[in-house]
Enzyme design. Structure first.
Site, PDB file in Angstrom:
ATOM      1  N   ASP A  10       0.859  -1.181   0.000  1.00  0.00           N
ATOM      2  CA  ASP A  10       0.000   0.000   0.000  1.00  0.00           C
ATOM      3  C   ASP A  10       0.898   1.235   0.000  1.00  0.00           C
ATOM      4  OD1 ASP A  10       0.870   0.354   2.625  1.00  0.00           O
ATOM      5  OD2 ASP A  10      -1.114   0.206   3.520  1.00  0.00           O
ATOM      6  N   CYS A  66       2.555  -3.463   4.136  1.00  0.00           N
ATOM      7  CA  CYS A  66       1.777  -2.269   4.472  1.00  0.00           C
ATOM      8  C   CYS A  66       2.471  -1.613   5.664  1.00  0.00           C
ATOM      9  CB  CYS A  66       0.305  -2.599   4.736  1.00  0.00           C
ATOM     10  SG  CYS A  66      -0.027  -3.660   6.153  1.00  0.00           S
ATOM     11  N   THR A  68       1.954  -1.767   8.969  1.00  0.00           N
ATOM     12  CA  THR A  68       2.259  -2.693  10.066  1.00  0.00           C
ATOM     13  C   THR A  68       2.399  -4.142   9.608  1.00  0.00           C
ATOM     14  OG1 THR A  68      -0.069  -3.131  10.510  1.00  0.00           O
ATOM     15  CG2 THR A  68       0.952  -1.278  11.705  1.00  0.00           C
ATOM     16  N   HIS A  99       7.637 -24.903   9.146  1.00  0.00           N
ATOM     17  CA  HIS A  99       6.531 -25.529   9.869  1.00  0.00           C
ATOM     18  C   HIS A  99       5.165 -25.276   9.261  1.00  0.00           C
ATOM     19  CE1 HIS A  99       8.940 -25.764  13.898  1.00  0.00           C
ATOM     20  NE2 HIS A  99       9.616 -26.261  12.863  1.00  0.00           N
ATOM     21  N   HIS A 134       4.295 -31.600  10.230  1.00  0.00           N
ATOM     22  CA  HIS A 134       3.779 -30.281   9.890  1.00  0.00           C
ATOM     23  C   HIS A 134       2.734 -30.371   8.780  1.00  0.00           C
ATOM     24  CE1 HIS A 134       6.858 -28.750  12.486  1.00  0.00           C
ATOM     25  NE2 HIS A 134       7.807 -29.287  11.733  1.00  0.00           N
TER      26      HIS A 134
END
Length: 143
Positions: A10, A66, A68, A99, A134
């Protein structure tokens, strides 16, 4: 390692995306899904474009950025077959691949410096899925 990397950001992460493109372009096929300017945009639009591309090519991966990393990871994980991981350390990136077989890396440009972001990307791209126990756990996520 993925054949193609689909990138998107963004407006808050344009500089980081462009820096990562410069760092990766010599070694990878890159597809830039935007944004291309600092003008305000809606992160879900970019996340959906990158995730659709990754869904169509299982040998590719995505990088979403973005401010955060939270919004991009939420939007990305709404896609079936996408396992997006918000990573803030190289260890997170390695474990997300080993994993969880993560196929989309999410970063926060306002949370992570550029040198660390590049190291996180390299850890993500150079780590393989371990499978085994996994895979059994990932199978339980397929609803």
């Amino acid at each position: 390692m993925p054949k193609t990397i689909h990138l998107g950001c963004d407006h808050a992460a344009l500089d980081m995306k462009n820096a990562l493109i410069k760092a990766l372009e010599a070694d990878y096929a890159l597809e830039d899904h935007g944004t291309y300017t600092a003008e305000s945009c809606d992160y879900p639009d970019i996340a959906h474009a990158v995730c659709r591309a990754v869904e169509q090519d299982s040998e590719s991966c995505g990088i979403l950025i973005c401010g955060t990393g939270i919004g991009m990871s939420i939007a990305a994980n709404r896609h079936q077959g996408i396992r997006a991981a918000l990573c803030t350390t190289e260890l997170h990136a390695r474990l997300s691949r080993q994993h969880n077989n993560a196929n989309v890396l999410c970063l926060g440009a306002r949370m992570t410096g550029s040198v660390l972001a590049e190291a996180i990307v390299q850890a993500f791209l150079h780590t393989d899925f371990e499978g085994g126990r996994h895979q059994r756990r990932l199978d339980k996520l397929a609803i």
